[in-house]
Design a protein around this motif. Sequence first.
Motif, PDB file in Angstrom:
ATOM      1  N   GLY A  42       0.775  -1.231   0.000  1.00  0.00           N
ATOM      2  CA  GLY A  42       0.000   0.000   0.000  1.00  0.00           C
ATOM      3  C   GLY A  42       0.803   1.276   0.000  1.00  0.00           C
ATOM      4  N   THR A  43       2.103   1.183  -0.198  1.00  0.00           N
ATOM      5  CA  THR A  43       2.939   2.395  -0.157  1.00  0.00           C
ATOM      6  C   THR A  43       3.219   2.974  -1.535  1.00  0.00           C
ATOM      7  OG1 THR A  43       4.941   1.009  -0.110  1.00  0.00           O
ATOM      8  CG2 THR A  43       4.051   1.759   2.011  1.00  0.00           C
ATOM      9  N   GLY A  44       2.792   2.294  -2.610  1.00  0.00           N
ATOM     10  CA  GLY A  44       2.935   2.872  -3.948  1.00  0.00           C
ATOM     11  C   GLY A  44       3.885   2.159  -4.881  1.00  0.00           C
ATOM     12  N   LYS A  45       4.251   0.920  -4.580  1.00  0.00           N
ATOM     13  CA  LYS A  45       5.202   0.200  -5.448  1.00  0.00           C
ATOM     14  C   LYS A  45       4.644   0.018  -6.859  1.00  0.00           C
ATOM     15  CE  LYS A  45       5.795  -3.597  -3.090  1.00  0.00           C
ATOM     16  NZ  LYS A  45       4.875  -3.349  -1.972  1.00  0.00           N
ATOM     17  N   THR A  46       3.365  -0.341  -6.975  1.00  0.00           N
ATOM     18  CA  THR A  46       2.789  -0.606  -8.297  1.00  0.00           C
ATOM     19  C   THR A  46       2.758   0.648  -9.151  1.00  0.00           C
ATOM     20  OG1 THR A  46       1.429  -2.393  -7.389  1.00  0.00           O
ATOM     21  CG2 THR A  46       0.787  -1.512  -9.529  1.00  0.00           C
ATOM     22  N   VAL A  47       2.444   1.803  -8.549  1.00  0.00           N
ATOM     23  CA  VAL A  47       2.437   3.062  -9.300  1.00  0.00           C
ATOM     24  C   VAL A  47       3.860   3.401  -9.768  1.00  0.00           C
ATOM     25  CG1 VAL A  47       2.059   5.545  -9.141  1.00  0.00           C
ATOM     26  CG2 VAL A  47       0.376   3.967  -8.185  1.00  0.00           C
ATOM     27  N   THR A  48       4.846   3.179  -8.900  1.00  0.00           N
ATOM     28  CA  THR A  48       6.240   3.411  -9.295  1.00  0.00           C
ATOM     29  C   THR A  48       6.618   2.510 -10.464  1.00  0.00           C
ATOM     30  OG1 THR A  48       6.878   4.095  -7.070  1.00  0.00           O
ATOM     31  CG2 THR A  48       8.635   3.324  -8.517  1.00  0.00           C
ATOM     32  N   MET A 377      10.799   5.131   7.591  1.00  0.00           N
ATOM     33  CA  MET A 377       9.581   4.884   8.365  1.00  0.00           C
ATOM     34  C   MET A 377       8.613   6.061   8.344  1.00  0.00           C
ATOM     35  SD  MET A 377      11.063   2.770  11.656  1.00  0.00           S
ATOM     36  CE  MET A 377      12.334   3.979  12.074  1.00  0.00           C
ATOM     37  N   GLU A 378       9.054   7.213   7.810  1.00  0.00           N
ATOM     38  CA  GLU A 378       8.212   8.409   7.775  1.00  0.00           C
ATOM     39  C   GLU A 378       7.594   8.666   6.404  1.00  0.00           C
ATOM     40  OE1 GLU A 378      10.809  10.957  11.083  1.00  0.00           O
ATOM     41  OE2 GLU A 378      10.915  11.453   8.939  1.00  0.00           O
ATOM     42  N   LEU A 379       8.034   7.952   5.388  1.00  0.00           N
ATOM     43  CA  LEU A 379       7.568   8.217   4.025  1.00  0.00           C
ATOM     44  C   LEU A 379       6.052   8.057   3.910  1.00  0.00           C
ATOM     45  CD1 LEU A 379      10.337   6.280   2.053  1.00  0.00           C
ATOM     46  CD2 LEU A 379      10.071   8.778   2.158  1.00  0.00           C
ATOM     47  N   GLY A 380       5.423   8.984   3.181  1.00  0.00           N
ATOM     48  CA  GLY A 380       4.001   8.885   2.917  1.00  0.00           C
ATOM     49  C   GLY A 380       3.743   8.093   1.636  1.00  0.00           C
ATOM     50  N   LYS A 381       2.470   7.856   1.351  1.00  0.00           N
ATOM     51  CA  LYS A 381       2.121   7.121   0.135  1.00  0.00           C
ATOM     52  C   LYS A 381       2.547   7.915  -1.088  1.00  0.00           C
ATOM     53  CE  LYS A 381      -1.698   4.680  -2.094  1.00  0.00           C
ATOM     54  NZ  LYS A 381      -3.139   4.311  -2.007  1.00  0.00           N
ATOM     55  N   GLY A 382       3.259   7.248  -1.995  1.00  0.00           N
ATOM     56  CA  GLY A 382       3.750   7.919  -3.192  1.00  0.00           C
ATOM     57  C   GLY A 382       5.119   8.537  -3.030  1.00  0.00           C
ATOM     58  N   GLU A 383       5.628   8.579  -1.795  1.00  0.00           N
ATOM     59  CA  GLU A 383       6.983   9.065  -1.559  1.00  0.00           C
ATOM     60  C   GLU A 383       7.954   7.888  -1.557  1.00  0.00           C
ATOM     61  OE1 GLU A 383       7.665  12.883   1.088  1.00  0.00           O
ATOM     62  OE2 GLU A 383       6.515  11.380   2.183  1.00  0.00           O
ATOM     63  N   ALA A 384       9.208   8.193  -1.856  1.00  0.00           N
ATOM     64  CA  ALA A 384      10.209   7.122  -1.858  1.00  0.00           C
ATOM     65  C   ALA A 384      11.599   7.708  -1.686  1.00  0.00           C
ATOM     66  CB  ALA A 384      10.138   6.326  -3.157  1.00  0.00           C
ATOM     67  N   VAL A 398      21.356   9.123  -1.860  1.00  0.00           N
ATOM     68  CA  VAL A 398      19.939   8.875  -1.697  1.00  0.00           C
ATOM     69  C   VAL A 398      19.194  10.198  -1.526  1.00  0.00           C
ATOM     70  CG1 VAL A 398      20.183   8.549   0.808  1.00  0.00           C
ATOM     71  CG2 VAL A 398      18.212   7.580  -0.395  1.00  0.00           C
ATOM     72  N   GLU A 399      18.018  10.302  -2.182  1.00  0.00           N
ATOM     73  CA  GLU A 399      17.179  11.487  -2.096  1.00  0.00           C
ATOM     74  C   GLU A 399      15.744  11.072  -1.773  1.00  0.00           C
ATOM     75  OE1 GLU A 399      17.991  14.613  -2.259  1.00  0.00           O
ATOM     76  OE2 GLU A 399      20.050  14.503  -3.010  1.00  0.00           O
ATOM     77  N   ARG A 400      15.066  11.934  -1.016  1.00  0.00           N
ATOM     78  CA  ARG A 400      13.651  11.728  -0.729  1.00  0.00           C
ATOM     79  C   ARG A 400      12.845  12.462  -1.795  1.00  0.00           C
ATOM     80  NH1 ARG A 400      10.725  12.828   5.126  1.00  0.00           N
ATOM     81  NH2 ARG A 400       8.595  12.230   4.499  1.00  0.00           N
ATOM     82  N   VAL A 401      12.007  11.727  -2.518  1.00  0.00           N
ATOM     83  CA  VAL A 401      11.265  12.333  -3.626  1.00  0.00           C
ATOM     84  C   VAL A 401       9.804  11.895  -3.598  1.00  0.00           C
ATOM     85  CG1 VAL A 401      13.352  12.306  -5.079  1.00  0.00           C
ATOM     86  CG2 VAL A 401      11.671  10.481  -5.306  1.00  0.00           C
TER      87      VAL A 401
END
Length: 540
Positions: A42-48, A377-384, A398-401
């Motif tokens: 549910g964190t957005g792997k499929t969209v990525t 552990m803080e990333l929201g849905k769609g963030e990576a 590494v970058e937070r995007v």
Amino acid sequence: MTAQDSTLGDTDDKIFVGKGNEQAWLTLALANRHGLVTGATGTGKTVTLQVMAEGFARAGVPVFAADIKGDLSGISEVGEAKDFIVKRANEMGLKFQPDQFSTVFWDVFGEQGHPVRATVTEMGPLLLARMLDLNDVQEGVLNVAFRVADDNGLTLIDMKDLRALLDAIVPEAGKKGADAEESPLGDIKKEAQGFGNVTKATVGTIQRQLLVLENQGGTKFFGEPALTLKDFMKTDRDGRGMVNILVADKLLQSPRLYATFLLWMLSELFEELPEAGDLPKPKLVFFFDEAHLLFNDAPKALMDKIEQVVRLIRSKGVGVYFVTQNPIDVPDRVLGQLGNRVQHALRAFTPRDQKAVAAAAQTFRPNPKLDTAKVIMELGKGEALVSFLEGNGTPAMVERVMIRPPSARIGPITPEERKAIMDASPVKGKYDTAVDSESAYEMIQKRIAGTAATADGPAGESGGGILGQIGSIVGGIFGTNVKRGRLSTGQVIARDVTRSVTNQVIGGLAANVGKSIGGQLGGSIGRTLVRGALGGLLRR
């Protein structure tokens, strides 16, 4: 496009994946260095995955991806300009423009896509043993069966071929020496026993495992027409890469079948494609979802095979991207081959989760501005957290995007939309109807039934030149009857010699031709005659 396109974000040599304090770019020339997409459910792997697949397709790179839940099928339909999608695009400086991509659906069961088949021979004993969950002894007997099939020109296409072959190598109770050798399958049994003690109990266990595989739908996977992997590597009329989607919701109910099937595809690509060196972009990108299934309880021989394929297939121009929940699902020796990383959120509720978070953080090149383990552990849905290879082949910091929105539809398509796509498919009709060619099952049945020596034409008439004359002599020795409407003995011999010589010379097994044909004639006198005739013919 030499500069960034305000609509798509991509350039000639890069795919725009997301934006944070810095933009995240996947360099096409380094995309064959493989990659890893991880994160909790549910964190957005499929969209990525969809975003990356769209970028490759726009760049003219064909894509293959397993679709576990059906969500990826939306890539085939025009996207919708929903408020949250448009807002995210605007925040990244993009102008959202709906798009769709040429798609071919595949399905092992032939229900929601074109059937995918392989022959038993193509699968080979190592992967088949993995699929059947055999132990070392059982795998050894399976290797003996494949060797006997090669030596005797017995083509293994479907499950009934393999069953017939396994039955054929079992020694007959109460028959030894000359009696065993004179049976219709005596030469096959003798050769099998020469490789080791092939017992009825071991073969019986393999047969029971085959039954389990059949109950899981394995009979639909083995057969002809077999898949031509080049059908995955096509572009559409606009020069975009075709997106090949394996419908895997039902297939995933048999995890071992799913994992072995995808590994077989990778192995076939590795063996068939020529060396390509460093290319401006890959020939094909392969997304392997639920990748942990590939490594679960895998024996050392299989792990060696996986590592070899992953390490060397990049030189064939193929990029492999594993998609799974935790980086620790992938063994270290494979993980080290995956240069492009996208890490979605992980939750650390248990000691194993905490270990996964720490392992994930350690796989990235550190960024002094980020506490990687904390951010995961803080990333929201769609963030990576993203780290792609840079121009010199080293990982970027590494970058937070925020991952950019897909251009095509997010979510599954309808059955009606799927049918319309399949009706217009470039491979429509090529694989949809199974073909049952003559193979090991039919050849063995002929031996047992003793029909290989029946004739075509008036009684006493023979054909096939010198081989026909030999067949007539042998027929006279063994009292062969010649009947109208069937091949003559000589023609049968000529036909089988051609098949046997072709199969065995190609496989480097020409030395066994005499024994194989001798077995079809039956008896030591027949073998002596044929050895003499073939020896003279092949020396000319």
